[in-house]
Write an enzyme that holds these catalytic residues in place. Structure first.
Site, PDB file in Angstrom:
ATOM      1  N   HIS A 162       0.810  -1.223   0.000  1.00 33.07           N
ATOM      2  CA  HIS A 162       0.000   0.000   0.000  1.00 33.07           C
ATOM      3  C   HIS A 162       0.840   1.267   0.000  1.00 33.07           C
ATOM      4  O   HIS A 162       0.333   2.348  -0.290  1.00 33.07           O
ATOM      5  CB  HIS A 162      -0.942   0.000   1.215  1.00 33.07           C
ATOM      6  N   ASP A 370       3.607   9.548  -0.955  1.00 31.06           N
ATOM      7  CA  ASP A 370       2.408   8.816  -0.527  1.00 31.06           C
ATOM      8  C   ASP A 370       2.159   7.695  -1.521  1.00 31.06           C
ATOM      9  O   ASP A 370       2.288   7.917  -2.737  1.00 31.06           O
ATOM     10  CB  ASP A 370       1.197   9.774  -0.527  1.00 31.06           C
TER      11      ASP A 370
HETATM   12  P1  ADQ Z   1      -2.948   6.294   4.695  1.00 32.54           P
HETATM   13  O1  ADQ Z   1      -1.543   6.723   4.840  1.00 32.54           O
HETATM   14  O2  ADQ Z   1      -3.691   6.121   5.960  1.00 32.54           O
HETATM   15  O3  ADQ Z   1      -3.067   4.969   3.805  1.00 32.54           O
HETATM   16  P2  ADQ Z   1      -4.885   7.703   2.841  1.00 32.54           P
HETATM   17  O4  ADQ Z   1      -4.806   6.957   1.579  1.00 32.54           O
HETATM   18  O5  ADQ Z   1      -5.030   9.160   2.649  1.00 32.54           O
HETATM   19  O6  ADQ Z   1      -3.632   7.478   3.791  1.00 32.54           O
HETATM   20  O7  ADQ Z   1      -6.120   7.172   3.658  1.00 32.54           O
HETATM   21  C1  ADQ Z   1      -6.547   7.784   4.833  1.00 32.54           C
HETATM   22  C2  ADQ Z   1      -7.984   7.385   5.125  1.00 32.54           C
HETATM   23  O8  ADQ Z   1      -8.313   7.828   6.436  1.00 32.54           O
HETATM   24  C3  ADQ Z   1      -8.977   8.019   4.173  1.00 32.54           C
HETATM   25  O9  ADQ Z   1      -9.949   7.079   3.807  1.00 32.54           O
HETATM   26  C4  ADQ Z   1      -9.598   9.161   4.980  1.00 32.54           C
HETATM   27  O10 ADQ Z   1     -10.949   9.407   4.706  1.00 32.54           O
HETATM   28  C5  ADQ Z   1      -9.459   8.659   6.390  1.00 32.54           C
HETATM   29  N1  ADQ Z   1      -9.265   9.789   7.305  1.00 32.54           N
HETATM   30  C6  ADQ Z   1      -8.277  10.690   7.284  1.00 32.54           C
HETATM   31  N2  ADQ Z   1      -8.439  11.597   8.250  1.00 32.54           N
HETATM   32  C7  ADQ Z   1      -9.552  11.264   8.910  1.00 32.54           C
HETATM   33  C8  ADQ Z   1     -10.248  11.798  10.040  1.00 32.54           C
HETATM   34  N3  ADQ Z   1      -9.806  12.865  10.734  1.00 32.54           N
HETATM   35  N4  ADQ Z   1     -11.360  11.178  10.441  1.00 32.54           N
HETATM   36  C9  ADQ Z   1     -11.800  10.097   9.783  1.00 32.54           C
HETATM   37  N5  ADQ Z   1     -11.202   9.545   8.744  1.00 32.54           N
HETATM   38  C10 ADQ Z   1     -10.085  10.109   8.310  1.00 32.54           C
HETATM   39  C11 ADQ Z   1      -2.127   4.041   3.220  1.00 32.54           C
HETATM   40  C12 ADQ Z   1      -1.092   4.672   2.288  1.00 32.54           C
HETATM   41  C13 ADQ Z   1      -1.801   5.484   1.213  1.00 32.54           C
HETATM   42  C14 ADQ Z   1      -2.792   4.592   0.456  1.00 32.54           C
HETATM   43  C15 ADQ Z   1      -3.690   3.841   1.409  1.00 32.54           C
HETATM   44  C16 ADQ Z   1      -4.531   2.787   0.700  1.00 32.54           C
HETATM   45  O11 ADQ Z   1      -0.199   5.495   3.025  1.00 32.54           O
HETATM   46  O12 ADQ Z   1      -0.856   6.052   0.306  1.00 32.54           O
HETATM   47  O13 ADQ Z   1      -3.591   5.403  -0.376  1.00 32.54           O
HETATM   48  O14 ADQ Z   1      -2.931   3.155   2.404  1.00 32.54           O
HETATM   49  O15 ADQ Z   1      -3.753   1.903  -0.033  1.00 32.54           O
END
Ligand code: ADQ
Length: 460
Positions: A162, A370
């Site tokens: 991921h 990311d």
């Molecule tokens: P993350 O690093 O966690 O994921 P991201 O892909 O942006 O990053 O996902 C974050 C998730 O958390 C999103 O679904 C978002 O809606 C949720 N979120 C963020 N802030 C929030 C809040 N305050 N309250 C509730 N929900 C919140 C890792 C990798 C990424 C990759 C994903 C999936 O680092 O690059 O996209 O896995 O493979």
């Protein structure tokens, strides 16, 4: 996938929460893109999800929930410290994110990482029937594919990373680079978020192991191993549906009114992680105000940050840094009753999140690196009104698809500030044109397509 073959999903955490009510314990599925995408497939295939349940000591007994079998793997407090907080999050996470923080190479974390990966492999080997398909997820479990293959050569094994796979020269720093690559090469199919990730992996594998051949058809110890890009996505329909929910729209209106009627709203939503560039985006906002290009009475920044890995020092530090910048900006530019930056350090429910996406004029996503970044895609999917501007780091995997965003280099403070100015000056027609193009890109494939494509490639 063959009808008779069952699917086993393996990830560090199983996506469930333990609820205790009046003395009895029950389980509840937690939300998240991965579980949403995989739940229907697992239900159809009588699938099993294997992973850590979140408690140290003895693992809870296996249980079923909503047609999915969950099999918890045990973890001691020491293993949690060394395998999870140590090797996974202080060695691998920073190294794989371009070493934006120095990765720590500690020998005492390596063996617990090996042991826990072995325990996962043994749990899968014991649970799988002949010919089953196994899909292993993420950087915590890079050794599990080859350990599992040794125990059960009859299984189809897929692995998806991921987070980014770093360029070969960076990965070369890893003292256990050969073991990690050989571990991953135990899979039949290796999925990465981007074509660059697959390329970097193949280059490292060819340099540090006996693997040879192109990424799409490598040979390793007499077997074929394929490395390819499978960019992850979101449940697009769900975000579109939430965005049109009258309740969510009413919340959007209340939020806009509370933030000050006609003020332009810039929004950030992230896990509070140093790789996400929260500090740089706030500093760029500070520069924007200092230069006079925007007035505090005319714009406001809302940053929502979910607490994350607070046991790790670099995470405690980025929290302090962000809070200092927020305080500094409010101290300089805020008025009593009118903050310039609103900072929420908490998890918020998805409908609330979508009301923020809808209220925002500019969504700011500025990771230094990311894997994908789902927030950017969620924002776009929510904007059924074809409005709103996305400022997006060119170092997020999502930048490959979201070409119509205002793309920025997050290391360039002036560039990020300039992107805000550009975002604020876009006409409604320009915003619509860009958002339409972004929405076409996001709607092209959702998280269900992602899971289907990977599993089809794995089993064909
Ligand atoms: P993350 O690093 O966690 O994921 P991201 O892909 O942006 O990053 O996902 C974050 C998730 O958390 C999103 O679904 C978002 O809606 C949720 N979120 C963020 N802030 C929030 C809040 N305050 N309250 C509730 N929900 C919140 C890792 C990798 C990424 C990759 C994903 C999936 O680092 O690059 O996209 O896995 O493979």
């Amino acid at each position: 996938m063959k009808r008779s073959s069952r699917l086993l999903i393996v990830s560090n955490r199983i996506p469930v929460r333990r609820m205790r009510r009046s003395g009895s314990t029950s389980w509840e599925q937690s939300s998240g893109g991965l579980v949403t995408a995989l739940a229907p497939i697992l239900q159809q295939r009588q699938g099993t999800w294997i992973g850590w349940a979140g408690n140290t000591g003895r693992a809870p007994e296996p249980f079923s929930l909503d047609g999915i079998r969950y099999q918890p793997v045990s973890m001691t407090k020491g293993e949690l410290d060394d395998y999870y907080f140590g090797f996974s999050n202080r060695t691998l996470w920073p190294l794989y994110h371009d070493s934006v923080r120095a990765p720590e190479f500690r020998r005492r974390w390596w063996w617990p990482y090996v042991d826990v990966n072995k325990r996962f492999a043994e749990a899968v080997a014991a649970a799988a029937r002949p010919g089953d398909t196994v899909w292993i997820h993420d950087y915590h479990l890079q050794l599990t594919p080859s350990m599992l293959r040794e125990l059960r050569p009859d299984l189809r094994i897929g692995f998806f990373l991921h987070i980014p796979f770093p360029p070969e020269e960076l990965f070369a720093h890893m003292p256990w680079r050969t073991q990690i690559l050989e571990g991953m090469l135990g899979a039949d199919l290796l999925g990465f978020q981007t074509a660059a990730g697959a390329r970097h992996f193949a280059a490292a594998a060819k340099r540090f192991t006996e693997a040879h051949g192109p990424a799409g058809d490598m040979r390793f110890r007499g077997r074929h191993v394929r490395a390819a890009a499978f960019p992850i996505s979101i449940d697009v329909d769900r975000f579109e549906m939430l965005a049109q929910d009258p309740d969510v729209m009413a919340r959007r209106d209340r939020l806009r009114a509370r933030l000050g009627g006609n003020r332009t709203i810039l929004l950030g939503v992230d896990r509070l992680d140093y790789s996400k560039g929260i500090d740089i985006r706030l500093r760029a906002f500070e520069e924007l105000l200092k230069s006079g290009a925007a007035k505090p009475s005319e714009c406001v920044f809302v940053q929502i940050a979910v607490p994350s890995r607070e046991e790790v020092e670099d995470y405690a530090q980025i929290r302090t840094d962000v809070e200092q910048i927020v305080g500094r900006i409010n101290g300089e530019f805020g008025e009593a009753g009118q903050a310039t930056v609103h900072y929420l350090h908490r998890n918020i429910p998805q409908p609330e999140l979508v009301s923020h996406y809808l209220a925002a004029n500019v969504m700011v996503v500025t990771p230094f690196r990311d894997g994908m970044n789902l927030v950017a895609k969620e924002f776009v999917a929510s904007r059924v009104d074809d409005d709103g501007v996305l400022v997006l780091s060119e170092f997020a995997g999502a930048a490959n698809e979201l070409r119509a965003a205002l793309q920025v280099n997050p290391h360039d403070l002036d560039g990020v500030t300039a992107s805000y100015e550009a975002a604020l000056s876009l006409s409604r027609a320009d915003r619509r044109k860009r958002m339409r193009s972004l929405r076409r890109a996001v709607k092209r494939h959702d998280v269900f397509d992602w899971a289907d494509h990977f599993l089809e490639a794995l089993t064909s």
